[in-house]
Design a protein around this motif. Sequence first.
Motif, PDB file in Angstrom:
ATOM      1  N   UNK A 190      39.941  42.137  39.641  1.00 32.60           N
ATOM      2  CA  UNK A 190      40.381  42.253  41.042  1.00 32.60           C
ATOM      3  C   UNK A 190      39.741  41.158  41.909  1.00 32.60           C
ATOM      4  N   UNK A 191      40.454  40.762  42.974  1.00 38.97           N
ATOM      5  CA  UNK A 191      39.965  39.717  43.874  1.00 38.97           C
ATOM      6  C   UNK A 191      40.285  40.106  45.308  1.00 38.97           C
ATOM      7  N   UNK A 192      39.643  39.438  46.237  1.00 37.87           N
ATOM      8  CA  UNK A 192      39.900  39.695  47.655  1.00 37.87           C
ATOM      9  C   UNK A 192      41.342  39.326  47.989  1.00 37.87           C
ATOM     10  N   UNK A 193      42.045  40.162  48.752  1.00 33.89           N
ATOM     11  CA  UNK A 193      43.446  39.868  49.094  1.00 33.89           C
ATOM     12  C   UNK A 193      43.573  38.517  49.814  1.00 33.89           C
ATOM     13  N   UNK A 194      44.697  37.852  49.574  1.00 34.12           N
ATOM     14  CA  UNK A 194      44.947  36.554  50.202  1.00 34.12           C
ATOM     15  C   UNK A 194      45.598  36.699  51.573  1.00 34.12           C
TER      16      UNK A 194
END
Length: 629
Positions: free
Chosen positions: A142-146
């Motif tokens: 998972x990654x920080x939303x763009x």
Amino acid sequence: MTQPIIRRLPPETVNRIAAGEVVERPASVVKELAENALDAGARRIDITAEGGGLARLLIEDDGKGMSPAELELCIERHATSKLPVGDNGQDDLLNISTMGFRGEALPSIGSIARLSITSQAKGAGDAWAILVEGGKTNGIAPAAPLGRGGTRIEVRDLFYATPARLKFLKSERSENLGITDVVKRMAMSRPDVGFFLTLDGRKRLSVAAERGEGGEARIARMSAILGADFGENALEVDQARDEVRIFGFASLPTYSRGNAMHQYLFVNGRPVRDKLLGGAVRGAYQDFLARDRHPVVALNVELPTGLVDVNVHPAKAEVRFRDAGLVRGLIVGSLRHALAAAGHRASTTVAGYALGRVRPEGYQPPQPPPGGYQSHTASLAAWGAPRPPSEPVQDRVFDPGMSARVEPDPSGYGTGMGEGAPEGFDTAQQPASPPPDWPLGVARAQLHETYVVAQTGDGIVIVDQHAAHERLVYERMKKMIAETGVQRQRLLVPEIVNLDEAEARRLLERAEELEELGLVIEAFGQGAIAVRETPTLLKKLDVQGLIRDLADDLAEYDQALSLKEKLEDVVGTMACHGSVRSGRRLTGEEMNALLREMEATPHSGQCNHGRPTYVELKLSDIERLFGRR
């Protein structure tokens, strides 16, 4: 000595070999990733490079993004969503409408660098990321939303896994120039997409998506990238034949460069480099420019995908047309049509250069006197100076006796009307004030027996009488040759030229075309050409050299350019000797007749070598020189 054993290469080695074909330099990475963004429907692409692109590359787009499953699959070799499936259920390599389709870019980049991909599908609330180092990955996370969705790709330490490649790269400045060139070409092909390039923290290119459509949007984007001068000196090109359309812009002959680096070709929106463009442009401009000058052109070729093969180069930098002759002929025809439609129009940069010479660097325009010009006039009257008339003075009728006296001319060309007037001049009396349909105005004077000064409705025009009349005579001679054909002379003994078989075959296939230009050839055994007749205009002709030059032209450009250029060079020399010379005094009627014929003759805005035949200064330009605005 032991026999080599055939073995399968490991995937990491395969990817590094592929990377050697796809990733030539940092600019290649930018090209591949920006093409992926365009295929994803992006309308804004931000590109950041550090250390010539070797230290860090960052490409962000607002495209449709990828799901977690797609993100995990995209780094596998030959995994793509862009290859269409044909009616037979197999992948169709003949109808490709996307920029990429091989699925090699991301795994190739990941095998030689540290690659990080973060993507968020449109409408999804979560973003996912994957990291690839030297071809190895630990899966997605998972990654920080763009925020807006799309994809963010970061490439660090390019070629760290293949350090030998670093020795063959150019300087950081050269790599930055390569990146800039790639982004500019893409931006020119897609005016509907915004491109923003930052190199080492400095903005190098910033062009927002154009709101207009068609030619208006394209010329706005071209002007933003190539400069406002190009927009002011560009001719619109738009021609179609069968299923092929050529559209874009080409510069006036007077707006040229010292090399062909500023010639751009796009095929179905794909920037490509092709010798076809160079040969076609050279053929279209061959009697407007000297050989060491090159126009600025940006042409789009639009045709069905089945008529062009984009799968002939690993980096997709070249294409192959099914009917190359049709495309070449359409490019030449459309450029010549645009040049003919330009009429006497000349480059606006000529006037800008002239103003720059009049107004040197550091020049400050004179300031109006305190209180303005009106109070200054009143103060002059108080001192007894003559008061300027309150009403504007009417234009004086041109008096040949004042500025162009008729005197005996030792050159033998004649000076007055009637029998001594130059051939083709209509010496009928012309009106004193310029009608609106006379773009070059009415002659007012002749300076140094070389330059004609004319007054237009909103400025002045200065004409080089020799260059202008040379062009007029040249166009008359071209028309005469087109109507009567090129005269030929038979050689007493045929000239035999030995070539290789491929060169001889190419020449013999064009025998009819060469005969129209006055050169008659036929086969003479294996790999030999017999020259029977040559153009009468080319009296002292090196036949051996000409045939070899033609063979080279046909091999490189698929056109017989050398013979056409030699003929036009001779015609140009004849036109030069048959035109009005500098130093000859002209009557007012002759000067006005010259202006009228220039307006009616195509290409009269430049001489045979691309130099301007006149300079136009608008009244607003002149007023700025004197500080009036």
